[in-house]
Design an enzyme around this catalytic site. Structure first.
Site, short mmCIF file in Angstrom:
data_model
loop_
_atom_site.label_atom_id
_atom_site.label_comp_id
_atom_site.label_asym_id
_atom_site.label_seq_id
_atom_site.Cartn_x
_atom_site.Cartn_y
_atom_site.Cartn_z
N ARG A 48 3.66 6.09 -9.78
CA ARG A 48 2.69 5.03 -9.54
C ARG A 48 1.80 4.92 -10.76
NH1 ARG A 48 -0.97 7.95 -10.68
NH2 ARG A 48 -2.33 6.28 -10.03
N ASP A 73 -4.10 -2.76 -12.99
CA ASP A 73 -2.68 -3.05 -12.75
C ASP A 73 -2.27 -4.41 -13.27
OD1 ASP A 73 -3.41 -0.93 -10.66
OD2 ASP A 73 -1.22 -0.99 -10.70
O1 MRU Z 1 -1.36 2.35 -6.19
P1 MRU Z 1 -1.37 3.03 -7.52
O2 MRU Z 1 -1.62 4.49 -7.46
O3 MRU Z 1 -0.12 2.68 -8.32
O4 MRU Z 1 -2.59 2.36 -8.26
C1 MRU Z 1 -2.87 2.75 -9.56
C2 MRU Z 1 -4.14 2.21 -10.07
O5 MRU Z 1 -4.82 1.47 -9.41
C3 MRU Z 1 -4.53 2.55 -11.48
O6 MRU Z 1 -5.90 2.50 -11.62
C4 MRU Z 1 -3.90 1.51 -12.40
O7 MRU Z 1 -2.52 1.43 -12.22
C5 MRU Z 1 -4.18 1.81 -13.80
S1 MRU Z 1 -3.06 3.06 -14.36
C6 MRU Z 1 -3.40 3.40 -15.91
#
Ligand code: MRU
Length: 388
Positions: free
Chosen positions: A53, A247
């Site tokens: 993730r 994201d």
């Molecule tokens: O749901 P996730 O764990 O994939 O969400 C990740 C995030 O929100 C991070 O802050 C984002 O991807 C930035 S990663 C450098």
């Protein structure tokens, strides 16, 4: 990055085993499990179920996913269909399509409609290059972000700089260094006294589980707080700067990030605290103008809200220490969880909703820390850094 003296990344291609390997982030920090990805379905499952993730890592997994698809596809048409399936595994992080499409377009450059060994080699090489590129971009984000932390440190006469972050935008999410954490690692490595407030980040607790683990392994002082504590800390002068990842960020500066980021940005604005977003260029969406209207927000299984996963014994920490050396490998699906358990929180019949991201409007963002430098959260200034 190093874990207990050993270099490790969240994804890599094992030349000996000819296999893509990932760390299963669902069970960190209590279990350390390395999992093999052998097919496109494995890659899709790993992204959907969040074995991997974080936006840049999802992008790199998408890139390796196209390599896996190329291994098992006969024609380019088949490959394109597999690539489309892969790209829809998670909707919010734009890096997924970016990584997958980059590999696909390298393969499509050759004229033939059948896939060859050369197509497979091209895919693997491109995926590995994307991983290196993202690692290097994060290193540069650290270099640029360091100046901001240095400035606060010298303004405070060398006293501890208190940073606050949300979710995990660390190396686990990004290959190396992380985005939001890169300036933290750079500051710490340069002898600046820092302390990080780590939002636990419900429902999956990426902050409490992953960011706290990463920072602790690097020796950085940190404290895990509830998601609702940030505003209080800011009102009492206990936060000097907020740094988060993202994201998907529009070319106008609206920022999609883990649910709860918006509330931190509001509290930071109200308290005059700088709120920075760290991102590589792969996370900009150059097609979207209005983040609140146009960025797709993932809604996940409500059971992630209803249940909390954790360990009921500190023995798991010892087990972790042993298994890092042993590089325990499991295969995707059919694996058994050993140390961690789910615990039900609300009444069994209460419905729950699981919005995974929110959008922070550009007006609440002090600036972006990118591989090309720092800019304001405006279309004009973003395009100054990224005219191409
Ligand atoms: O749901 P996730 O764990 O994939 O969400 C990740 C995030 O929100 C991070 O802050 C984002 O991807 C930035 S990663 C450098």
């Amino acid at each position: 990055m190093k874990v207990d003296g050993k270099d490790i990344r969240p994804i890599w291609f094992d030349e000996d085993a000819k296999t893509v390997k990932i760390i299963d982030q669902r069970v960190l920090p209590h279990e350390f499990v390395i999992t093999d990805l052998k097919t496109t379905d494995d890659a899709i499952m790993a992204i959907k179920e969040m074995y991997v993730r974080g936006a840049p890592l999802i992008g790199v997994t998408g890139a390796y996913g196209v390599y896996l698809a190329a291994l098992h596809s006969e024609t380019k048409e088949e490959l394109i269909a597999e690539c489309n399936r892969l790209k829809s595994a998670r909707p919010t992080a734009v890096n997924l399509a970016w990584g997958a499409d980059r590999v696909l377009s390298e393969i499509l450059k050759s004229g033939a409609s059948e896939l060859s060994q050369k197509s497979i080699d091209t895919a693997l090489k491109e995926a590995a290059e994307i991983a290196e590129l993202e690692a290097e971009n994060c290193r540069k984000i650290g270099e640029h972000g360091l100046s901001l932390v240095e400035e606060i440190s010298s303004r405070k006469g060398g006293k501890t700089v208190n940073l606050l972050t949300h979710c995990n935008a660390g190396w686990l999410a990004c290959i190396e260094y992380g985005t939001a954490t890169a300036p933290m690692y750079a500051a710490y490595d340069n002898g600046i006294d820092i302390h990080v407030w780590v939002d636990e980040t419900r429902p999956l607790n990426q902050g409490a589980r992953l960011t706290a683990w990463e920072l602790g392994k690097h020796g950085i002082k940190h404290t895990v707080i509830t998601d609702n504590a940030g505003g209080h800390l800011m009102q009492h002068d206990m936060v000097d700067m907020v740094i988060v990842g993202t994201d998907r960020t529009t070319y106008t500066g609206d920022v999609a990030n883990k649910i709860g980021t918006y509330l931190k940005a509001l509290a930071a604005k109200d308290n005059g605290i700088p709120f920075y977003v760290a991102l590589p260029s792969s996370t900009f969406d150059w097609t979207l103008r209005n983040g609140m209207k146009d960025i797709p927000i993932e809604e996940r299984d409500p059971d992630e809200v209803r249940y909390v996963r954790g360990s009921d014994t500190t023995e798991s920490l010892d087990a972790y220490g042993q298994s890092v050396g042993a590089e325990e490998t499991r295969y995707i699906r059919g694996d058994e969880r050993v140390m961690t358990h789910n615990v039900l929180i609300p009444p069994n019949d209460s419905p729950a909703a699981n919005y995974a991201f929110d959008v922070t409007p550009a007006r609440l963002v002090t600036g972006f820390i990118t591989e090309r430098g720092i800019c304001e959260a405006t279309e004009e200034d973003i395009k100054r850094l990224f005219p191409d």
